[in-house]
Motif scaffolding. Structure first.
Motif, PDB file in Angstrom:
ATOM      1  N   SER A 215       5.507   6.378   3.717  1.00 23.80           N
ATOM      2  CA  SER A 215       4.615   6.325   2.552  1.00 23.80           C
ATOM      3  C   SER A 215       4.339   4.905   2.069  1.00 23.80           C
ATOM      4  CB  SER A 215       5.217   7.136   1.391  1.00 23.80           C
ATOM      5  OG  SER A 215       5.421   8.477   1.754  1.00 23.80           O
TER       6      SER A 215
ATOM      7  N   TYR B 137      -3.152  10.674  -2.005  1.00 23.07           N
ATOM      8  CA  TYR B 137      -3.848   9.504  -2.544  1.00 23.07           C
ATOM      9  C   TYR B 137      -3.220   8.229  -1.977  1.00 23.07           C
ATOM     10  CZ  TYR B 137      -6.031  12.521  -6.054  1.00 23.07           C
ATOM     11  OH  TYR B 137      -6.764  13.497  -6.676  1.00 23.07           O
ATOM     12  N   THR B 138      -3.913   7.112  -2.177  1.00 22.07           N
ATOM     13  CA  THR B 138      -3.380   5.819  -1.763  1.00 22.07           C
ATOM     14  C   THR B 138      -3.524   4.832  -2.908  1.00 22.07           C
ATOM     15  OG1 THR B 138      -3.992   6.206   0.548  1.00 22.07           O
ATOM     16  CG2 THR B 138      -3.553   3.932  -0.096  1.00 22.07           C
TER      17      THR B 138
ATOM     18  N   ILE C 258       0.864  -1.178   0.000  1.00 21.83           N
ATOM     19  CA  ILE C 258       0.000   0.000   0.000  1.00 21.83           C
ATOM     20  C   ILE C 258       0.902   1.230   0.000  1.00 21.83           C
ATOM     21  CG2 ILE C 258      -1.924   1.180   1.128  1.00 21.83           C
ATOM     22  CD1 ILE C 258      -2.506  -1.442   2.615  1.00 21.83           C
ATOM     23  N   GLU C 259       0.688   2.098  -0.970  1.00 25.79           N
ATOM     24  CA  GLU C 259       1.576   3.246  -1.178  1.00 25.79           C
ATOM     25  C   GLU C 259       0.805   4.558  -1.084  1.00 25.79           C
ATOM     26  OE1 GLU C 259       4.406   5.044  -4.786  1.00 25.79           O
ATOM     27  OE2 GLU C 259       3.155   3.252  -5.102  1.00 25.79           O
ATOM     28  N   GLY C 260       1.323   5.488  -0.302  1.00 27.59           N
ATOM     29  CA  GLY C 260       0.698   6.806  -0.191  1.00 27.59           C
ATOM     30  C   GLY C 260       1.481   7.846  -0.971  1.00 27.59           C
TER      31      GLY C 260
ATOM     32  N   SER D 244      -6.331   9.302   2.034  1.00 27.01           N
ATOM     33  CA  SER D 244      -4.907   9.272   2.376  1.00 27.01           C
ATOM     34  C   SER D 244      -4.534   7.935   3.006  1.00 27.01           C
ATOM     35  CB  SER D 244      -4.566  10.406   3.342  1.00 27.01           C
ATOM     36  OG  SER D 244      -5.208  10.193   4.589  1.00 27.01           O
ATOM     37  N   LEU D 245      -3.246   7.673   3.046  1.00 28.39           N
ATOM     38  CA  LEU D 245      -2.746   6.422   3.616  1.00 28.39           C
ATOM     39  C   LEU D 245      -3.185   6.256   5.066  1.00 28.39           C
ATOM     40  CD1 LEU D 245      -0.899   3.977   2.922  1.00 28.39           C
ATOM     41  CD2 LEU D 245       0.990   5.273   3.894  1.00 28.39           C
TER      42      LEU D 245
ATOM     43  N   LYS E   6       4.158  -0.969   8.491  1.00 32.57           N
ATOM     44  CA  LYS E   6       4.505   0.311   7.873  1.00 32.57           C
ATOM     45  C   LYS E   6       6.023   0.436   7.875  1.00 32.57           C
ATOM     46  CE  LYS E   6       3.071   5.132   7.680  1.00 32.57           C
ATOM     47  NZ  LYS E   6       2.205   6.184   8.265  1.00 32.57           N
TER      48      LYS E   6
END
Length: 246
Positions: free
Chosen positions: A206, A172-173, A166-168, A188-189, A202
């Motif tokens: 990001s 956006y995500t 999962i990338e922020g 957002s993430l 995590k």
């Protein structure tokens, strides 16, 4: 459906009455809660009535329109400035006004400004409705171990074990999935972190990875997932990450 409500503020009675008549004629669906010539009274009416739109004169004695807004704790409504001075336009927009109209008020300009405000209100309501729906759905499907991902098409329900990474970015995500496809959400993430299970870690401010998909760790600062998929890991998170595999 809750009616759209408005408050009109202008120190000139003729301008106030004229604006009221135009709004009622052009947009009868808008409920005008109050009209006032007094900025101090306007402050009280706005705080007590919680309108959707405020039509606000710029030049008023004792307190101009910008000063009035600055005295409010929060602005939860659309602002349409009404002014005879075009040089106020740029400042008005910087004050987060939805639009402005010049006096004498032209029907087409007024209609365009109000339609812009109504569109913004509708988007805000939709956003709030989506947030509430997601909250309810999250509670109801927690046991099914799925992530609810709002996208431009609607809502996607993704099994957590199908999520690789999962990338922020830029608010956006992006969800990178095991089938090599991805989903992008305007959330957002941070919005998703709370709903993730313990299989996620995590590794960077990001980036969040699925621990079950980890294949190796590279000393230069990358975690390699299934399919040789590489994700950066920050120095501060490396020890915690490696401790997971001790």
């Amino acid at each position: 459906m809750k009616p759209i409500t408005a408050i009109l503020v202008d120190d000139e009675i003729s301008a106030l009455k004229g604006l009221e008549q135009k709004v009622e004629k052009l947009f009868p669906e808008i409920e005008i809660l109050h009209t006032t010539q007094n900025p101090d009274e306007a402050l009280k009416l706005i705080e007590s009535s919680n309108p959707d739109i405020v039509f606000l004169d710029v030049e008023m004695p004792r307190m101009n329109g910008f000063e009035l807004l600055s005295k409010l704790k929060e602005v939860h409504f659309q602002v349409i400035f009404v002014t005879a001075y075009s040089e106020y336009a740029l400042k008005a927009l910087k004050q987060s006004a939805i639009d402005y109209v010049l006096k004498p008020v032209d029907n087409e300009e007024l209609s365009a400004a109000i339609n812009k405000a109504l569109q913004a209100i509708e988007m805000e309501h939709q956003s709030k409705n989506n947030a509430k729906l997601i909250e309810i759905l999250t509670e109801s499907i927690t046991n099914s171990n799925k992530i609810i991902v709002p996208t431009h098409k609607g809502l996607s329900f993704i099994p957590q074990d199908e999520v690789l990474h999962i990338e922020g970015y830029d608010g956006y995500t992006k969800f990178h999935l095991t089938n090599k496809t991805h989903l992008v959400s305007s959330y957002s993430l941070g919005k998703f972190e709370k709903s993730l299970s313990t299989i996620f870690f995590k590794c960077h401010k990001s980036h969040i990875i699925n621990i079950e998909k980890v294949r190796s760790f590279e000393n230069e600062g990358y975690v390699v997932l299934d399919g040789d998929y590489r994700v950066p890991i920050s120095k501060t998170n490396r020890k915690v990450f490696l401790d997971l595999f001790q």
